[in-house]
Design a protein around this motif. Structure first.
Motif, short mmCIF file in Angstrom:
data_model
loop_
_atom_site.label_atom_id
_atom_site.label_comp_id
_atom_site.label_asym_id
_atom_site.label_seq_id
_atom_site.Cartn_x
_atom_site.Cartn_y
_atom_site.Cartn_z
N LEU A 7 0.83 -1.21 0.00
CA LEU A 7 0.00 0.00 0.00
C LEU A 7 0.87 1.26 0.00
O LEU A 7 0.55 2.23 -0.68
CB LEU A 7 -0.95 0.00 1.20
CG LEU A 7 -2.04 -1.06 1.17
CD1 LEU A 7 -2.84 -1.04 2.48
CD2 LEU A 7 -2.95 -0.88 -0.03
N ALA A 8 1.96 1.23 0.75
CA ALA A 8 2.88 2.37 0.78
C ALA A 8 3.50 2.58 -0.60
O ALA A 8 3.60 3.72 -1.07
CB ALA A 8 3.95 2.17 1.84
N LEU A 9 3.91 1.50 -1.26
CA LEU A 9 4.45 1.63 -2.61
C LEU A 9 3.39 2.16 -3.57
O LEU A 9 3.70 2.98 -4.44
CB LEU A 9 4.97 0.28 -3.11
CG LEU A 9 6.31 -0.17 -2.58
CD1 LEU A 9 6.63 -1.58 -3.08
CD2 LEU A 9 7.40 0.80 -2.95
N ARG A 10 2.17 1.69 -3.43
CA ARG A 10 1.08 2.18 -4.28
C ARG A 10 0.94 3.69 -4.13
O ARG A 10 0.82 4.41 -5.12
CB ARG A 10 -0.22 1.47 -3.94
CG ARG A 10 -1.36 1.89 -4.85
CD ARG A 10 -2.66 1.27 -4.47
NE ARG A 10 -3.13 1.89 -3.22
CZ ARG A 10 -4.19 1.48 -2.53
NH1 ARG A 10 -4.88 0.43 -2.92
NH2 ARG A 10 -4.55 2.10 -1.44
N GLU A 11 0.97 4.17 -2.89
CA GLU A 11 0.82 5.61 -2.66
C GLU A 11 2.00 6.38 -3.24
O GLU A 11 1.82 7.46 -3.82
CB GLU A 11 0.65 5.90 -1.17
CG GLU A 11 -0.67 5.40 -0.61
CD GLU A 11 -1.87 5.86 -1.43
OE1 GLU A 11 -1.97 7.06 -1.74
OE2 GLU A 11 -2.71 5.01 -1.77
N LEU A 12 3.21 5.84 -3.09
CA LEU A 12 4.39 6.50 -3.66
C LEU A 12 4.29 6.58 -5.18
O LEU A 12 4.59 7.62 -5.78
CB LEU A 12 5.66 5.75 -3.28
CG LEU A 12 6.14 5.94 -1.86
CD1 LEU A 12 7.30 4.99 -1.55
CD2 LEU A 12 6.58 7.38 -1.63
N THR A 13 3.84 5.49 -5.82
CA THR A 13 3.74 5.52 -7.29
C THR A 13 2.63 6.45 -7.74
O THR A 13 2.76 7.12 -8.77
CB THR A 13 3.54 4.11 -7.88
OG1 THR A 13 2.32 3.55 -7.41
CG2 THR A 13 4.70 3.19 -7.55
#
Length: 124
Positions: free
Chosen positions: A14-20
Motif C-alpha cells: 500500500l505504501a508503494l502504491r501511494e508512492l507511485t
C-alpha cells in the motif's frame, strides 16, 4: 519500550502504491498509465531483468559482480513498481491475490507428490 512492529506485506504494498500514485501525479503521467501501457512496461522491465542473467551458467551469486547485482536490483524494483501500478489500475489486491495463488498452487502441487520433481501439474 517495545520496538514498533515491522510493516506487513500489505502495508508495504500500500505504501508503494501511494508512492507511485504521487510520483505519477506530480508529473501528470497517470494519463499514460493505462492497464495496457503498464502491462507492456512490466514485460519490458522483466526482459531487462532477464538480460542480466543472459549467458550465465545459472545466475548464482558467485557469477554476479557488483555492477550486475546493482542492475538486477534496479530492474527488480522497476518490475515491482510497474506491477503495483498495474494492480492499482485494475483493482487487484496483490497481497490477497498472491495468497490465493499460493493456495491454488498448493492444491495443484501437493508437496508429498511433487517433491523434487519439476514437471507441470498435469504430468503427474
Amino acid at each position: 519500550m517495545t520496538a514498533p512492529a515491522a510493516p506487513s506485506a500489505t502495508d508495504s504494498l500500500l505504501a508503494l502504491r501511494e508512492l507511485t500514485r504521487r510520483f505519477a501525479a506530480e508529473r501528470d503521467w497517470r494519463q499514460f498509465h493505462t492497464p495496457k501501457n503498464l502491462a507492456m512496461a512490466l514485460t519490458v522491465e522483466a526482459a531487462e531483468l532477464a538480460e542480466h542473467f543472459q549467458w550465465l551458467q545459472t545466475g548464482a551469486d558467485e557469477e554476479l559482480d557488483d555492477a550486475r547485482r546493482t542492475g538486477i536490483r534496479h530492474e527488480l524494483a522497476d518490475v515491482l513498481l510497474y506491477l503495483v501500478q498495474l494492480a492499482d489500475q485494475v483493482g487487484v489486491d496483490l497481497h490477497a491475490a498472491a495468497l490465493e495463488k499460493m493456495a491454488l498452487n498448493a492444491a495443484k502441487y501437493p508437496a508429498d507428490l511433487v517433491r523434487g520433481d519439476a514437471r507441470k501439474y498435469d504430468q503427474y
